[in-house]
Design a protein around this motif. Sequence first.
Motif, PDB file in Angstrom:
ATOM      1  N   LYS A  18      30.381  40.742  34.768  1.00  0.00           N
ATOM      2  CA  LYS A  18      32.266  40.411  35.232  1.00  0.00           C
ATOM      3  C   LYS A  18      32.677  39.038  35.637  1.00  0.00           C
ATOM      4  O   LYS A  18      30.851  38.041  36.533  1.00  0.00           O
ATOM      5  N   GLN A  19      33.078  38.242  34.300  1.00  0.00           N
ATOM      6  CA  GLN A  19      32.579  36.379  34.251  1.00  0.00           C
ATOM      7  C   GLN A  19      32.589  36.713  35.955  1.00  0.00           C
ATOM      8  O   GLN A  19      34.357  36.770  36.965  1.00  0.00           O
ATOM      9  N   LEU A  20      32.366  35.517  36.796  1.00  0.00           N
ATOM     10  CA  LEU A  20      33.164  34.980  37.830  1.00  0.00           C
ATOM     11  C   LEU A  20      34.326  34.266  38.241  1.00  0.00           C
ATOM     12  O   LEU A  20      34.220  32.714  37.258  1.00  0.00           O
ATOM     13  N   GLN A  21      35.604  34.422  38.469  1.00  0.00           N
ATOM     14  CA  GLN A  21      36.168  33.556  39.289  1.00  0.00           C
ATOM     15  C   GLN A  21      36.575  32.209  39.259  1.00  0.00           C
ATOM     16  O   GLN A  21      35.192  32.352  39.585  1.00  0.00           O
ATOM     17  N   PRO A  22      37.074  31.008  39.524  1.00  0.00           N
ATOM     18  CA  PRO A  22      37.149  29.690  40.009  1.00  0.00           C
ATOM     19  C   PRO A  22      37.183  30.146  41.701  1.00  0.00           C
ATOM     20  O   PRO A  22      37.942  31.597  42.298  1.00  0.00           O
ATOM     21  N   PRO A  23      36.754  29.210  41.969  1.00  0.00           N
ATOM     22  CA  PRO A  23      36.853  28.806  43.653  1.00  0.00           C
ATOM     23  C   PRO A  23      38.274  29.313  43.729  1.00  0.00           C
ATOM     24  O   PRO A  23      39.111  28.556  43.409  1.00  0.00           O
TER      25      PRO A  23
END
Length: 363
Positions: A18-23
């Motif tokens: 699961k790609q890490l979402q933006p901060p």
Amino acid sequence: VYASLLGILQHPDGTVLKQLQPPPRGPREQEFYNKVYDSNCCDSILLELREYLPKYFGVWSPPTAPNDTYLKLEDVTRKFNKPCIMDVKIGQKSYDPYASAEKIQQQVSKYPLMEEIGFLVLGMRVYHVSSDSYETQNQHYGRSLTKETVKDGISKFFHSGYCLRKDVIAASIQKIEKILEWFESQKQLNFYASSLLFVYEGSCQATTMRLSDVTLAEKRGVPKGLLSGGDILEYNNNIHVINSTENGKIEASVSKGLSKFYALHKKAYSKRHHSQLSLKVENLEQDNVWKSSTCITQEHLNGNVIPQLEKVFCHMPAEIKESANVEVRMIDFAHVFPSNTKDEGYIYGLKNLITVLQNILDN
């Protein structure tokens, strides 16, 4: 490819990425998993919470894009042959305490009933045995449900095309009740815009029905190594996993089991082999029930037995069914915050969802 999918890929080792979402969302979700799965963790609340999450295996980055970070998670659908999947957002608020007025308005307008109902169906994919096909509903379906139609709307997830899978509903209620007990016991975390992921076996083939001590799988001559204690070890889902190509680039495609349910709930379809027949019903003290009522013979096995087995399985006396093979896991933790109070919004949603499922079961 990564940008367009924004989320779930499959790693060759069987996990999903699961790609890490933006901060701040991505780092917050990573911090949550790191805290719960810290090897030095001795907090009994967090240790129990692990039972209700996908297993976490740290982070991963592709060699060609070291700045892209992915959470490495258990593929909850992997053990299923025809996984039926539903994603339900839980809580009275789908925005966190730090949301802007604009964000709050946006979330409330998406589903005004969230505060009253306490949950929202974000998507579902149901396998119909009769047509050997999947029916898919996206979040527009969930948002169209009202207080009056939500019961029928959710019951669609538990219908096989032949019958209502009451065994699956009962098992789901039991699992949600365990999660509810956890929430009633803890005051350290509050969850917003988090979901429950439901998965159950849509075909009757992933289980092994016993006639005395002889299983149908044995009668059918399933290849050795395929079945071990009833588990299907082979993973036939006809999807491409990440491969390094000659020029060093990474090829990837959606892990079709979970793509839209961990991430953006995009439409996805799965072609899984269904050549192996197995149907498992443990706890059969009354072997004569089978001999007298189901009449499964070698001739049946040589034909198309799935429709008959589906009917048998769905209308079996409850006392001789094993508890259905069902997973209910908490997912999506970009909005989890420390707290010193019970998470009343999540608890409210769980209780309402249990009530709806119980109503489906009773009526």
